[in-house]
Motif scaffolding. Structure first.
Motif, PDB file in Angstrom:
ATOM      1  N   ASP A  61       0.804  -1.764  -0.060  1.00  0.00           N
ATOM      2  CA  ASP A  61       0.133   0.002  -0.105  1.00  0.00           C
ATOM      3  C   ASP A  61       0.964   1.184   0.103  1.00  0.00           C
ATOM      4  O   ASP A  61       2.152   1.545   0.661  1.00  0.00           O
ATOM      5  CB  ASP A  61      -1.268   0.027   1.561  1.00  0.00           C
ATOM      6  N   GLY A  62       0.252   2.401  -0.527  1.00  0.00           N
ATOM      7  CA  GLY A  62       1.144   3.672  -0.989  1.00  0.00           C
ATOM      8  C   GLY A  62       0.849   4.557  -1.604  1.00  0.00           C
ATOM      9  O   GLY A  62      -0.422   4.318  -2.313  1.00  0.00           O
ATOM     10  N   SER A  63       1.624   5.465  -1.372  1.00  0.00           N
ATOM     11  CA  SER A  63       1.365   6.676  -2.602  1.00  0.00           C
ATOM     12  C   SER A  63       2.531   6.688  -3.337  1.00  0.00           C
ATOM     13  O   SER A  63       3.019   6.561  -4.004  1.00  0.00           O
ATOM     14  CB  SER A  63       1.258   8.384  -1.765  1.00  0.00           C
ATOM     15  N   TYR A  64       1.375   6.911  -4.911  1.00  0.00           N
ATOM     16  CA  TYR A  64       2.398   6.098  -5.951  1.00  0.00           C
ATOM     17  C   TYR A  64       2.303   8.003  -6.604  1.00  0.00           C
ATOM     18  O   TYR A  64       1.054   8.954  -7.011  1.00  0.00           O
ATOM     19  CB  TYR A  64       1.747   4.739  -6.536  1.00  0.00           C
ATOM     20  N   ILE A  65       3.205   7.402  -7.779  1.00  0.00           N
ATOM     21  CA  ILE A  65       2.942   8.661  -8.989  1.00  0.00           C
ATOM     22  C   ILE A  65       2.967   7.756 -10.666  1.00  0.00           C
ATOM     23  O   ILE A  65       3.624   7.333 -10.523  1.00  0.00           O
ATOM     24  CB  ILE A  65       3.646  10.030  -9.053  1.00  0.00           C
ATOM     25  N   LEU A  66       1.901   8.715 -11.125  1.00  0.00           N
ATOM     26  CA  LEU A  66       1.756   7.775 -12.058  1.00  0.00           C
ATOM     27  C   LEU A  66       2.809   9.006 -13.699  1.00  0.00           C
ATOM     28  O   LEU A  66       2.434   9.995 -13.371  1.00  0.00           O
ATOM     29  CB  LEU A  66       0.411   7.819 -12.962  1.00  0.00           C
ATOM     30  N   ALA A  67       3.816   8.395 -14.854  1.00  0.00           N
ATOM     31  CA  ALA A  67       3.606   9.267 -15.610  1.00  0.00           C
ATOM     32  C   ALA A  67       4.017   8.503 -17.086  1.00  0.00           C
ATOM     33  O   ALA A  67       4.526   7.867 -16.501  1.00  0.00           O
ATOM     34  CB  ALA A  67       5.860   9.303 -15.269  1.00  0.00           C
ATOM     35  N   VAL A  68       3.280   9.327 -17.937  1.00  0.00           N
ATOM     36  CA  VAL A  68       3.210   8.997 -19.337  1.00  0.00           C
ATOM     37  C   VAL A  68       3.498   9.917 -20.268  1.00  0.00           C
ATOM     38  O   VAL A  68       3.520  10.800 -20.386  1.00  0.00           O
ATOM     39  CB  VAL A  68       1.416   8.462 -18.911  1.00  0.00           C
ATOM     40  N   LYS A  69       4.685   8.632 -20.837  1.00  0.00           N
ATOM     41  CA  LYS A  69       4.528   9.463 -22.265  1.00  0.00           C
ATOM     42  C   LYS A  69       3.951   9.457 -23.674  1.00  0.00           C
ATOM     43  O   LYS A  69       4.097   7.999 -23.833  1.00  0.00           O
ATOM     44  CB  LYS A  69       6.418   9.708 -21.899  1.00  0.00           C
ATOM     45  N   GLY A  70       3.876  10.057 -23.997  1.00  0.00           N
ATOM     46  CA  GLY A  70       3.432   9.899 -25.662  1.00  0.00           C
ATOM     47  C   GLY A  70       2.478  11.037 -25.803  1.00  0.00           C
ATOM     48  O   GLY A  70       2.810  12.379 -26.151  1.00  0.00           O
ATOM     49  N   GLY A  71       1.802  10.924 -27.242  1.00  0.00           N
ATOM     50  CA  GLY A  71       0.937  12.138 -27.538  1.00  0.00           C
ATOM     51  C   GLY A  71      -0.139  12.522 -26.982  1.00  0.00           C
ATOM     52  O   GLY A  71       0.080  11.558 -25.789  1.00  0.00           O
ATOM     53  N   ALA A  72      -1.050  13.570 -27.530  1.00  0.00           N
ATOM     54  CA  ALA A  72      -1.925  14.152 -26.587  1.00  0.00           C
ATOM     55  C   ALA A  72      -3.481  13.663 -26.644  1.00  0.00           C
ATOM     56  O   ALA A  72      -3.492  12.840 -28.176  1.00  0.00           O
ATOM     57  CB  ALA A  72      -1.760  15.835 -27.149  1.00  0.00           C
ATOM     58  N   GLY A  73      -3.987  13.660 -26.059  1.00  0.00           N
ATOM     59  CA  GLY A  73      -5.394  13.265 -25.938  1.00  0.00           C
ATOM     60  C   GLY A  73      -5.804  11.721 -25.363  1.00  0.00           C
ATOM     61  O   GLY A  73      -6.570  11.301 -25.462  1.00  0.00           O
ATOM     62  N   MET A  74      -4.506  11.680 -24.131  1.00  0.00           N
ATOM     63  CA  MET A  74      -4.686  10.447 -23.785  1.00  0.00           C
ATOM     64  C   MET A  74      -5.611  10.236 -21.952  1.00  0.00           C
ATOM     65  O   MET A  74      -5.227  12.152 -21.356  1.00  0.00           O
ATOM     66  CB  MET A  74      -3.518  10.116 -23.177  1.00  0.00           C
ATOM     67  N   GLN A  75      -6.130   9.570 -21.862  1.00  0.00           N
ATOM     68  CA  GLN A  75      -7.180   9.415 -20.489  1.00  0.00           C
ATOM     69  C   GLN A  75      -6.574   8.561 -19.761  1.00  0.00           C
ATOM     70  O   GLN A  75      -6.781   7.326 -20.149  1.00  0.00           O
ATOM     71  CB  GLN A  75      -8.423   9.276 -20.724  1.00  0.00           C
ATOM     72  N   ALA A  76      -6.374   8.226 -18.922  1.00  0.00           N
ATOM     73  CA  ALA A  76      -5.188   7.465 -17.663  1.00  0.00           C
ATOM     74  C   ALA A  76      -6.288   7.432 -16.537  1.00  0.00           C
ATOM     75  O   ALA A  76      -6.850   7.570 -15.833  1.00  0.00           O
ATOM     76  CB  ALA A  76      -3.674   7.488 -17.654  1.00  0.00           C
ATOM     77  N   PHE A  77      -6.891   5.701 -16.338  1.00  0.00           N
ATOM     78  CA  PHE A  77      -8.006   5.014 -15.106  1.00  0.00           C
ATOM     79  C   PHE A  77      -6.855   3.962 -14.695  1.00  0.00           C
ATOM     80  O   PHE A  77      -5.662   3.233 -15.248  1.00  0.00           O
ATOM     81  CB  PHE A  77      -8.409   5.089 -15.690  1.00  0.00           C
ATOM     82  N   LEU A  78      -5.913   4.733 -12.753  1.00  0.00           N
ATOM     83  CA  LEU A  78      -5.347   3.680 -12.489  1.00  0.00           C
ATOM     84  C   LEU A  78      -6.647   2.792 -11.376  1.00  0.00           C
ATOM     85  O   LEU A  78      -7.144   3.190 -10.213  1.00  0.00           O
ATOM     86  CB  LEU A  78      -4.152   4.043 -11.487  1.00  0.00           C
ATOM     87  N   SER A  79      -7.099   1.445 -11.984  1.00  0.00           N
ATOM     88  CA  SER A  79      -7.627   0.844 -10.987  1.00  0.00           C
ATOM     89  C   SER A  79      -8.688   1.428 -10.873  1.00  0.00           C
ATOM     90  O   SER A  79      -9.238   1.567  -9.673  1.00  0.00           O
ATOM     91  CB  SER A  79      -7.186   0.012  -9.237  1.00  0.00           C
ATOM     92  N   GLY A  80      -9.303   1.524 -12.067  1.00  0.00           N
ATOM     93  CA  GLY A  80     -10.698   2.681 -11.961  1.00  0.00           C
ATOM     94  C   GLY A  80     -10.607   4.564 -11.839  1.00  0.00           C
ATOM     95  O   GLY A  80     -11.982   4.756 -11.770  1.00  0.00           O
ATOM     96  N   GLN A  81      -9.782   4.476 -10.954  1.00  0.00           N
ATOM     97  CA  GLN A  81      -9.652   6.516 -10.446  1.00  0.00           C
ATOM     98  C   GLN A  81      -9.035   6.939 -11.626  1.00  0.00           C
ATOM     99  O   GLN A  81      -8.117   5.642 -12.349  1.00  0.00           O
ATOM    100  CB  GLN A  81      -9.034   6.202  -9.141  1.00  0.00           C
ATOM    101  N   ARG A  82     -10.232   7.311 -12.019  1.00  0.00           N
ATOM    102  CA  ARG A  82      -9.546   8.786 -13.164  1.00  0.00           C
ATOM    103  C   ARG A  82      -7.928   9.647 -12.912  1.00  0.00           C
ATOM    104  O   ARG A  82      -8.378   9.959 -11.782  1.00  0.00           O
ATOM    105  CB  ARG A  82     -10.310   9.017 -13.672  1.00  0.00           C
ATOM    106  N   VAL A  83      -6.655   9.715 -13.658  1.00  0.00           N
ATOM    107  CA  VAL A  83      -5.814  10.051 -13.456  1.00  0.00           C
ATOM    108  C   VAL A  83      -5.530  11.110 -13.926  1.00  0.00           C
ATOM    109  O   VAL A  83      -5.714  11.354 -15.020  1.00  0.00           O
ATOM    110  CB  VAL A  83      -4.673   9.479 -13.759  1.00  0.00           C
ATOM    111  N   ASN A  84      -5.678  12.484 -13.174  1.00  0.00           N
ATOM    112  CA  ASN A  84      -5.213  13.580 -14.008  1.00  0.00           C
ATOM    113  C   ASN A  84      -3.792  14.028 -14.555  1.00  0.00           C
ATOM    114  O   ASN A  84      -3.161  13.744 -12.775  1.00  0.00           O
ATOM    115  CB  ASN A  84      -5.978  14.675 -13.522  1.00  0.00           C
ATOM    116  N   LEU A  85      -3.610  14.069 -15.233  1.00  0.00           N
ATOM    117  CA  LEU A  85      -1.782  14.549 -15.731  1.00  0.00           C
ATOM    118  C   LEU A  85      -1.526  15.841 -16.418  1.00  0.00           C
ATOM    119  O   LEU A  85      -2.510  16.654 -16.924  1.00  0.00           O
ATOM    120  CB  LEU A  85      -2.274  13.525 -17.444  1.00  0.00           C
ATOM    121  N   SER A  86      -0.317  16.353 -15.862  1.00  0.00           N
ATOM    122  CA  SER A  86      -0.387  17.901 -15.907  1.00  0.00           C
ATOM    123  C   SER A  86       1.128  17.336 -16.933  1.00  0.00           C
ATOM    124  O   SER A  86       1.041  16.301 -16.672  1.00  0.00           O
ATOM    125  CB  SER A  86      -0.166  18.105 -14.890  1.00  0.00           C
ATOM    126  N   GLY A  87       1.136  18.365 -17.933  1.00  0.00           N
ATOM    127  CA  GLY A  87       2.566  19.109 -18.558  1.00  0.00           C
ATOM    128  C   GLY A  87       3.910  18.633 -17.589  1.00  0.00           C
ATOM    129  O   GLY A  87       3.992  17.993 -16.117  1.00  0.00           O
TER     130      GLY A  87
END
Lengths: 102, 791
Positions: free
Chosen positions: B617-643
């Motif tokens: 258990d713990g606090s995590y950070i997600l970083a995604v690299k790719g083109g624009a227009g992606m929506q990410a969900f971590l175990s069902g939770q919507r993740v807001n991504l910033s630049g």
């Protein structure tokens, strides 16, 4: 094997122990060069039906050594293989004879 | 003492001297450390350090199933190298000295064998005078010099056999101890062990037939062998046995080349002769005299057999049977019996068991010791006329054979050591071991060298492993960025020939070499707050150079390990990084090559999904690299991504529970490109690297280092040595395993409370424990020899 105790066997051994190696040598070394099984199979029975007389045993070696020398001169691998098997069967015959005597 | 009684000893001296003089180029290296052996397996290191012997030893083990240099660490302080380091010998000097010592022992053995049978001093002297050159200067012997550790065993076989025969007569403990010591020392590689074991079995059979103490004789030397080789067995317990070279059906074929009976009888059955073929095969004097050797030995046996005593018959038959059997094996697939056997082994998938025998012809080198024994015995029983004839025949054959033999090409050209450019020696003197040297070699490059006679030749470069301290082949540095050179603590980059690439290096010419500056400071240790365990092009952001091929770091087992390491750590230090390459996702997408992408590939599609395991258990950070227009969900939770620089978008803190989780990425447009996604635990890794610094370190030896770190919290200690069985040992007894950094060096997660850390190559412990056992056994044996003697 106790072939040497039977008269017929004795005859074969006394005459054959000189002739068979020669025949096997020619078959294996010249007619069917490279065929080791032919040489081995024709020479090995001598090892088991070992000749009693020392000079007959030595014949195996002399034929083998002769084959090795001949191989040296004519460069035939088949002869070398035949010579090897004659020496091998000679050594085996000596080993078996010795173990039996022990 | 009659004057003639001295003849055998004089003959021993003269014939040994003649052989030593014939081997002159090989022994020249003893007096001149500047000479370097530069032929294949016979190559030694340039410079005064001993490195090659260590390497060679590790190759000749059953360990790990591959010749991976990473294993070499284990043998780094093996007995030979320790000894050569102690006496300050170069590898060439040590190799030369080892060959000379073995030759002297072997000559002594031949002397004893001749004396054992031939009671006439004059004939005995003649035998010694002829048999010593025959034994050492036949083609089988000289060709095997190329495998030093096989040859030294070959050399001592007569003494080994003599000691065994002496034991069979007297049953003296002193003889069996000496015999066992030789078994232990000279049987330390598989091939040598097999040769000695064949002789040992033959002797045990002889003693058994003589109603002697055959069980003791059979077992005691094997037990002493095992104890004396305890370091090797200690490793075997650790990693298991496997022959290091793959044996295939095809290799069993080509390793049988030239194995015909005629070639065997002509000592010409080496599958890979290293001299012009006509000097071996179109050489009637050499070939015929070699075949005649065999004929002469067999004739002697046949003529003498009837005069032999019971024991002599037993001995000669056993030795002849061994010769006959070895001749079958030595022919490889040219023998019908062996062909059927090899095909059978390949058929049942046990071909690897053939490993130590696979170069079939080699086993032939145990024939000469049997030949000289049978010959000495046979000659001793002959009447003087026949004896004269046989000895004179041997003398003539020896002269003919030596005059025409290709051994001189081996001794004076092929195997002769060379002088190399001074630059190699200067580098060997000047470069320390704490930093690293990276060699860039042009394939097939040749360098100038000089023979002992002063002739200039172009030869392949010498072995360079003792110059500084390098990385094994496991680390392939293909056009590394400067930052990586720093991270790997590479202080010198040396170009040999024109390897191409690496144009950013600023090199200067040094003889035939180009010396290029690497990292300025020697820093084997570095402290990181976090680390990069995977391929990514975040290096610009983080200023970390990263090597490809670490995508597998998202395997669960890695995280289980991290979790253990992290116990006791303070909150806030991150422990886990999961990296998902785009192409590793599941879903509706295609992959596209893109050289800018991490792993050179992008996933392009509408939906990408990945299930993964979170270690705790713990606090995590997600970083995604790719083109624009992606929506990410971590175990069902919507993740807001910033630049977040260099194409990454980063989330805020996300709470995840231990166990299976999922990452789903949806594209709001027709299709999106996903390069890579990172999920990491704890603090933001974008913060300054490292919270501590190295305050001191000491290299005790290649396998033991000490380092002090000043740190306020937990940290990752980077250690720029080849990744392997390294361990950090803390003062409180905690042992921390190494994790792989930069795809090739070591990292240790350290709880910040520990300042003084010992770094140890763990396999060395087993080795040294084994060495202590071996040493104790050796001293026990030596004491035994003297005690028995004084009795």
């Amino acid at each position: 094997m106790i072939i040497d105790e039977k008269k017929a066997g004795k005859m074969i051994l006394e005459k054959g122990s000189v002739l068979l190696p020669l025949i096997s040598l020619f078959i294996s070394g010249l007619i069917i060069p490279e065929n080791e099984w032919a040489a081995a199979l024709s020479a090995l029975p001598l090892a088991f039906a070992y000749p009693k007389k020392g000079w007959e045993r030595m014949c195996l070696f002399w034929w083998g050594i002769g084959a090795i020398l001949a191989a040296a001169l004519v460069g035939e691998n088949g002869l070398a293989v035949g010579g090897y098997w004659l020496i091998a069967s000679g050594v085996l015959s000596l080993a078996i004879a010795h173990l039996r005597r022990d | 003492m009659k004057y003639s009684e001295k003849f055998p000893a004089i003959a021993l001296l003269i014939s040994t001297l003649l052989v030593v003089m014939s081997y002159y180029p090989i022994f020249a290296a003893i007096l001149d450390p500047g000479l370097v052996f530069a032929y294949g397996d016979f190559s030694t290191n340039v410079g005064s350090g001993s490195g090659e012997i260590r390497k060679e030893l590790s190759i000749y083990t059953f360990v790990d199933g591959a010749m991976r240099r990473g294993n070499n660490r284990f043998f780094l302080l093996n007995s030979f190298s320790m000894l050569s380091d102690f006496v300050q010998f170069s590898d060439s000097q040590f190799t030369s000295a080892l060959i000379l010592l073995s030759l002297l022992l072997g000559a002594l053995g031949i002397y004893h064998i001749a004396r054992r049978f031939e009671k006439n001093d004059v004939f005995c002297a003649l035998l010694i005078l002829l048999l010593i050159p025959f034994y050492f200067m036949n083609l089988w012997s000289v060709e095997r010099l190329g495998h030093t550790y096989i040859w030294i065993t070959y050399a001592i076989l007569p003494l080994f056999l003599h000691l065994g025969l002496s034991y069979s007569d007297k049953h003296s403990p002193r003889e069996i101890i000496l015999y066992s010591l030789m078994f232990g020392f000279f049987g330390f590689i598989p091939h040598s062990f097999i040769y000695l074991a064949i002789i040992h079995l033959a002797l045990a059979a002889y003693i058994f037939l003589r109603k002697g103490r055959s069980a003791l004789f059979l077992l005691a030397p094997l037990v002493i062998f095992a104890i004396l080789n305890a370091p090797i067995f200690a490793l075997a317990v650790d990693v298991g046995f496997e022959y290091p070279i793959e044996v295939t059906n095809e290799s069993t074929n080509y390793l049988s080349n030239y194995g015909e009976m005629l070639n065997l009888l002509a000592f010409s059955n080496n599958w890979w002769p290293q001299v012009p073929k006509n000097s071996v095969f179109d050489n009637p004097f050499f070939r015929d005299s070699s075949i005649a050797y065999f004929a002469l030995f067999f004739i002697t046996f046949a003529l003498a057999f009837r005069s032999m005593s019971k024991d002599q018959r037993r001995l000669s038959i056993i030795l002849m049977l061994a010769v006959v059997a070895v001749m079958v094996v030595a022919r490889g697939k040219n023998s019908d019996i062996m062909r059927e056997f090899i095909n059978f082994m390949v058929g049942i998938g046990k071909n690897q068991l053939l490993g130590p025998f696979r170069e079939w012809a080699r086993i032939g080198i145990i024939i000469p010791v049997f030949m000289i024994t049978i010959f000495s015995l046979g000659v001793s029983l002959m009447k003087s006329r026949a004896k004269n004839l046989v000895v004179i025949s041997l003398g003539i054959l020896l002269l003919l054979n030596l005059a025409a033999s290709p051994i001189w090409i081996y001794l004076h050209e092929k195997y002769a050591p060379l002088y190399y450019d001074d630059a190699f020696d200067k580098l060997a003197e000047g470069i320390g071991k704490e930093g690293k040297v990276f060699w860039l070699r042009e394939k097939g490059s040749r360098v100038n060298a000089t023979t002992i006679d002063g002739e200039a030749v172009r030869n392949r470069p010498p072995i360079l492993d003792s110059i500084g301290s390098g990385y094994p082949n496991a680390i392939g540095l293909h056009q590394p960025p400067a930052g990586l050179v720093d991270a790997l603590n590479i202080n010198h980059i040396i170009k040999l020939g024109n390897p191409g690439g690496y144009y950013w290096l600023d090199c200067r010419q040094m003889g035939e070499l180009q010396l290029c500056p690497g990292k300025e400071e020697v820093e084997p240790f570095s402290v990181y707050k976090g680390t990069i365990l995977a391929d990514d092009d975040m290096r610009e952001t983080l200023n970390y150079p990263i090597i490809p091929d670490y995508a597998q770091s998202n395997e669960v087992s890695d995280y289980t390990e991290f979790e253990l390491v992290g116990e006791g750590g303070t909150n806030g230090s991150f422990r886990s990084i999961l990296i998902f390459e785009g192409e590793d996702f599941d879903g509706d997408f295609t992959t596209m090559r893109d050289v800018r992408a991490s792993g050179d590939e992008m996933a392009v599609g509408k939906k990408m999904m990945k299930k993964f395991y979170v270690p705790h258990d713990g606090s995590y950070i997600l970083a995604v690299k790719g083109g624009a227009g992606m929506q990410a969900f971590l175990s069902g939770q919507r993740v807001n991504l910033s630049g977040w620089g260099t194409g990454f978008e980063k989330s805020g803190w996300i709470e995840l529970e231990k166990g299976q989780n999922s990452l789903d990425i949806f594209c709001e447009r027709k299709s999106c490109a996903l390069d890579v996604a990172w999920l990491y635990e704890g603090e933001d890794i974008l913060e300054e690297n490292g919270t501590g610094k190295v305050t001191g370190y000491e290299r005790i030896n290649p396998t033991l280092w000490k380092v002090s770190v000043d740190s306020e919290g937990p940290f990752l200690l980077g250690f720029a040595e080849t990744y392997g069985s390294w361990e950090a040992r803390l003062g409180n007894g905690t042992r921390i395993k190494s994790v792989k950094l930069y795809n090739g060096i070591n990292g240790f997660w350290i709880d910040g409370s520990q300042k003084d850390i010992e770094i140890r190559y763990t396999k060395q412990d087993g080795y040294e424990a084994g060495l202590a056992i071996s040493l104790a056994a050796f001293l026990g044996c030596v004491a035994g020899i003297f005690l028995v003697r004084n009795k």
